[in-house]
Design an enzyme around this catalytic site. Structure first.
Site, short mmCIF file in Angstrom:
data_model
loop_
_atom_site.label_atom_id
_atom_site.label_comp_id
_atom_site.label_asym_id
_atom_site.label_seq_id
_atom_site.Cartn_x
_atom_site.Cartn_y
_atom_site.Cartn_z
N LEU A 39 0.81 -1.20 -0.07
CA LEU A 39 -0.01 0.03 -0.02
C LEU A 39 0.81 1.17 0.26
O LEU A 39 0.62 2.14 -0.67
CB LEU A 39 -0.71 -0.07 1.00
CG LEU A 39 -1.80 1.33 1.57
CD1 LEU A 39 -2.55 1.67 0.55
CD2 LEU A 39 -2.71 1.19 2.62
N SER A 259 -4.52 3.23 21.79
CA SER A 259 -4.79 2.91 20.58
C SER A 259 -5.55 3.87 19.53
O SER A 259 -6.02 4.83 20.27
CB SER A 259 -6.01 1.65 20.78
OG SER A 259 -6.68 1.41 19.64
N TYR A 484 6.76 -4.79 26.53
CA TYR A 484 6.15 -3.53 27.19
C TYR A 484 6.62 -3.20 28.62
O TYR A 484 7.15 -4.29 29.57
CB TYR A 484 4.46 -3.91 27.69
CG TYR A 484 3.77 -3.82 26.29
CD1 TYR A 484 2.82 -2.81 25.96
CD2 TYR A 484 3.89 -4.91 25.38
CE1 TYR A 484 2.11 -2.55 24.90
CE2 TYR A 484 3.16 -4.69 24.20
CZ TYR A 484 2.40 -3.67 23.93
OH TYR A 484 1.45 -3.63 22.70
N ASP A 618 4.64 3.57 -6.61
CA ASP A 618 4.01 2.63 -5.71
C ASP A 618 3.96 3.11 -4.25
O ASP A 618 3.45 2.19 -3.47
CB ASP A 618 4.52 1.19 -5.76
CG ASP A 618 5.85 1.14 -5.32
OD1 ASP A 618 6.39 1.97 -4.90
OD2 ASP A 618 6.61 0.02 -5.64
N SER A 620 2.64 5.61 -3.30
CA SER A 620 1.44 6.66 -3.33
C SER A 620 0.44 5.88 -2.32
O SER A 620 0.13 4.59 -2.51
CB SER A 620 0.86 6.92 -4.53
OG SER A 620 -0.47 7.39 -4.38
#
Length: 684
Positions: A39, A259, A484, A618, A620
Site C-alpha cells: 500500500l 490505541s 511492554y 507505488d 502513493s
C-alpha cells in the site's frame, strides 16, 4: 539578516521496505498475516545535529518498522564504525521504530520472535539495516548550518486507552493530576538552515500505528506513516512520493496502552460493546472483541487518524518559535535487565527478573486478538519447530515464578536457550540531549502512566543537578525490543501489557533508576565516567527460515509475464477505482535485485509532448499492489488506483514492473525483468 546558526543539521530519507510477499508482518504475532503486496513504502528517516565548532553530534533515526531489534542495531553500528570510525557510536545514535504493524518481520536474533516470523529473514533484515545506514549517509553528506525550534500542543480525537481498567489501578492522587488516560501532547522539533530554508521535522506522539488491523496483507506505514507522507508531499511540491529533500518523521513515544481505534471495543459477531476488564464477549469470548477506528474501513481509519496527526504537526511547525540552543551530549549504558537491584527507598530494595511472558500475552489486545497458535500445519512434524514448541512450554523455575508474581508464566523465555536465548538480557538505556531537549530512547512500549513517571523522574533529576527547564521527550521502540513496561500497579492486573512486561513487576522502577543515572551524568558533564556495561551478544544466525525458496516461475499458456488478464474500463470518474490484473511474478524477486524497486506507475498522457508522464508510483497511498499466488508456479498481480477527488481529467494508464525467475539449465535459474501496461483510459 539571517539569525546566527546554532548547529550543523542534516536530514536523509531512504526506502527500507524489503520483501512485500510471503514474509509475515511484524506486530500482531498472527502467523496467517503474511505480506501479499504494497500500500505504501517504508522509509528510514535520519536526522543529524552537530556542534559547529566541537566534535559532538547526535543522530536520531525513525524507521517505518515495528520496532528496532538488537540485531538491526548491532549491524547498523558495525557498518557506521567501518565507514566513519568513532564519529557515530552506541551513545550518540538513537534508532527508533514507528511501530507500524504492517511491515515485514524476521529481523530478530532472539528465538521468540522467530515463531511468527518464519525464522530470520535475511532480505528483510538487510533492507532495514542498509536503509537506516543509507539514510544516515545522506544526512551526513548534507550537513548545513541550521537552527532548531521546538513546539508542543494537544492532538484530539486520535487515541483511546485500550486498557482503561489497568490505568485505574494507578493511585487516584496520581491520576487526578492528568486530564486524560492517554498523553495527548505532541512534541515537535522543526529544522531550518541558516537562510531559513526548511529541512525537516521530528514529531513525537503516543499512539499505536494499528489503524490497519490484522486482516491486512499489504505492507504499509500505517497512520503515522500517512502523516509523514502528507507533510512530505506538501513540502516537496511537484515530487513523487519518497522524493524531495524535506524529511518529516512521526516517531513513537509512550504508546503502550494507546490505541487509534477511537470508537472502542465491540463484539464482532453481535455489535455490542466489550469494554470490560477481560475484553470479552458473551458469545465467542475475547477472540470476538475488536476495537473500531473512526472510518468505515481500516484504510479510511488510517487516513483519518494520520490526517489528524499531520494537521496538528503542521500547525505546531508553522508556529514554532522557541529556539533550541546549547551543547549536545549523549549517555548510554548496556544493562543486564534480568538482574537489576532497585532501591525503592532507604529500607527497600527489589529485583528485576529473568524475562517471561504471562498468560494474557497470548490473548492479544482489542487491536489484535491473540493468535499464538502452535498447531500451524506448516510446522507440523518439523523436528526443529517441534523442539521449539517443547521449549516454549518448559516449566519455569520456582525462583522465576516467585519473582514475576502475580503473573502466571506462559512462556518462560529467560530460561530458554535453545538454539540460543529466547529474549534479551542485555538492554540499551540511552539519553541524547540537544540543548534543552532531552530524548529518552526507551527499549519498548511504556504505558501512558509509566511514561509520565519516567519523564517526571528524569526532569526532576535534571532540575536538581543544575539543568532546569529541560524538554523531556520519550522516543519509543528504540535499540532493542523488550515488549511492554507497565507501572507496578498496572502489573497487578495482568492484562496484555502487564503480561508482556517481561522483567517483572519492578521493571519500570529499574528503568527510572537507570535513566536518572544517565540524566545526572549529562547534567554534571560526566557521561565519560558512566560504565558502558556488558556488551550484548551477536548470535551466529544467518539463514534459519521457513520462507519458501524462490524457484522458476511460469506464465499461463499463450501468455507471457506482464500480459493483461483483466483490463481496465475505458473511463472512470474521480472517487472510482481503476483496476488491472497482470500475469505476475513473485515480488520477492525484485526486492532481491534492487534496494529500491518500484512496482507500479500511474501515467498521464501529455498532448503537448506526445508522451507519457509518471504522476504516481507505488509509494502513493492512492495505489494498491496485490500479489496472489496461483497453482503451477503461476501468480497474478492486481494494481488498483483509488482515484482521488480533484484528479486532473485526461488519458491515463497503469504500468507494472516485475522480475521473474527463469530456469536456464538444470542447476541455474536467472532473474529476468519485465513490465506490463494497461490500456489507456479516460478520467472524466
Amino acid at each position: 539578516t539571517a539569525e546566527e546558526a546554532k548547529y550543523l543539521v542534516g536530514v536523509g530519507r531512504t526506502d527500507c521496505t524489503g520483501p512485500v510477499a510471503q514474509v509475515p508482518l511484524m506486530g500482531y504475532a498472527n502467523p496467517d498475516q503474511v505480506g501479499g503486496g504494497l500500500l505504501s513504502r517504508l522509509y528510514s528517516r535520519a536526522f543529524i545535529v552537530a556542534e559547529p565548532q566541537g566534535s559532538r553530534r547526535i543522530v536520531f533515526v525513525s524507521a517505518d518498522i515495528g520496532m528496532v531489534s538488537q540485531r538491526v542495531r548491532l549491524e547498523v553500528l558495525k557498518q557506521l564504525r567501518s565507514k566513519y570510525g568513532e564519529l557515530y557510536r552506541q551513545d550518540n545514535v538513537i534508532l527508533s521504530g514507528t511501530h507500524t504493524h504492517s511491515g515485514p518481520a524476521g529481523y530478530f536474533q532472539y528465538t521468540l520472535f522467530w515463531i511468527t516470523s518464519k525464522g530470520l529473514v535475511q532480505p528483510a533484515l538487510s533492507s532495514i539495516v542498509n536503509g537506516i545506514v543509507k539514510s544516515i549517509d545522506i544526512a551526513h553528506e548534507n550537513m548545513k548550518r541550521g537552527r532548531l525550534f521546538i513546539n508542543r500542543g494537544t492532538v484530539e480525537n486520535s487515541q483511546i486507552n485500550r486498557s482503561p481498567f489497568s490505568y485505574l489501578a494507578n493511585p487516584a492522587s496520581e491520576r487526578k493530576r492528568y486530564s486524560s488516560n492517554t498523553d495527548k501532547e505532541m512534541v515537535l522539533l522543526k529544522m531550518v538552515d541558516e537562510d531559513g530554508h526548511e529541512l525537516g521535522l521530528i514529531s513525537w506522539f503516543a499512539v499505536h500505528p494499528v489503524s490497519m488491523n490484522n486482516s491486512n496483507h499489504l505492507v504499509n506505514s500505517d497512520n503515522v506513516g500517512y502523516a509523514s507522507y502528507l507533510f512530505e508531499q506538501e513540502k516537496n511540491k511537484g515530487m513523487l512520493p519518497g522524493e524531495g529533500s524535506f524529511v518529516a518523521a512521526f516517531a513513537s513515544s509512550n504508546l503502550g496502552d494507546v490505541s487509534p481505534n477511537t470508537r472502542g471495543p465491540f463484539c464482532a459477531n453481535t455489535g455490542e460493546s466489550c469494554d470490560n476488564p477481560q475484553s470479552t464477549c458473551p458469545v465467542g469470548g475475547a477472540a470476538m472483541c475488536m476495537a473500531k477506528g473512526p472510518g468505515s474501513d481500516m484504510f479510511e481509519s488510517t487516513r483519518i487518524i494520520g490526517q489528524n496527526i499531520y494537521l496538528k504537526a503542521k500547525e505546531l511547525y508553522e508556529k514554532a518559535s522557541q529556539e533550541v540552543t546549547g551543547p549536545l551530549s549523549s549517555a548510554h549504558q548496556w544493562v543486564n535487565m534480568s538482574d537489576v537491584s532497585v532501591e525503592l527507598n532507604a529500607t527497600h530494595t527489589v529485583q528485576t527478573c529473568k524475562p517471561a511472558l504471562g498468560h494474557s500475552f497470548a490473548a492479544g489486545t482489542i487491536d489484535g486478538v491473540g493468535a499464538f497458535n502452535f498447531t500451524q500445519g506448516s510446522v507440523e512434524g518439523d523436528p526443529f519447530w517441534d523442539q521449539i514448541r517443547d521449549q516454549l512450554l518448559g516449566e519455569p523455575s520456582n525462583e522465576t515464578k516467585a519473582c514475576h508474581k502475580p503473573k502466571p508464566i506462559l512462556f518462560n523465555t529467560g530460561e530458554m536457550t535453545w538454539p540460543h536465548p529466547w529474549h534479551p538480557d542485555i538492554v540499551d538505556v540511552q539519553i541524547a540531549a540537544i540543548g534543552s531537549l532531552a530524548i529518552l530512547a526507551v527499549p519498548g512500549e511504556f504505558t501512558t502512566m509509566s511514561g509520565r513517571r519516567l519523564r517526571e523522574a528524569v526532569q526532576r533529576e535534571f532540575d536538581s543537578h543544575g539543568a532546569p527547564g529541560m524538554n523531556v521527550v520519550i522516543a519509543g521502540l528504540c535499540n532493542v525490543y523488550t515488549h511492554y513496561i507497565t507501572t507496578y500497579e498496572e502489573y497487578q492486573l495482568q492484562r496484555y501489557e502487564a503480561a508482556s512486561t517481561i522483567y517483572g513487576p519492578h521493571t519500570l522502577s529499574a528503568y527510572i533508576q537507570l535513566y536518572r543515572g544517565l540524566a545526572k551524568a549529562i547534567a554534571l558533564n560526566g557521561t565519560q565516567e558512566l560504565s558502558s556495561g556488558p556488551e550484548p551478544p551477536f548470535f551466529n544466525v544467518t539463514s534459519l527460515t521457513l520462507l519458501p525458496s524462490l524457484s522458476a516461475e511460469s506464465a499461463p499458456a499463450n501468455k507471457t509475464f506482464g500480459d493483461v488478464l483483466e483490463e481496465v474500463r475505458q473511463e472512470y470518474r474521480e472517487r472510482e477505482v481503476a483496476e488491472v490484473t497482470f500475469v505476475g511474478a513473485n515480488p520477492r524477486n525484485s526486492a532481491e535485485n534492487a534496494t529500491e524497486h518500484n512496482f507500479l506507475t500511474v501515467e498521464r498522457y501529455s498532448n503537448i509532448s506526445s508522451s507519457w508522464h509518471v504522476v504516481l508510483n507505488d509509494a502513493s497511498w492512492d495505489t494498491r499492489f496485490y500479489w496472489s499466488k496461483g497453482s503451477r508456479s503461476q501468480s497474478n498481480v492486481t494494481i488498483e488506483w483509488h482515484i482521488p477527488a480533484g484528479t486532473e481529467p485526461g488519458v491515463y494508464r497503469l504500468r507494472y514492473f516485475g522480475h521473474y525467475k527463469k530456469r536456464v539449465t538444470l542447476f541455474r535459474v536467472i532473474t529476468v525483468p519485465f513490465e506490463g501496461s494497461s490500456s489507456a483510459f479516460q478520467i472524466t
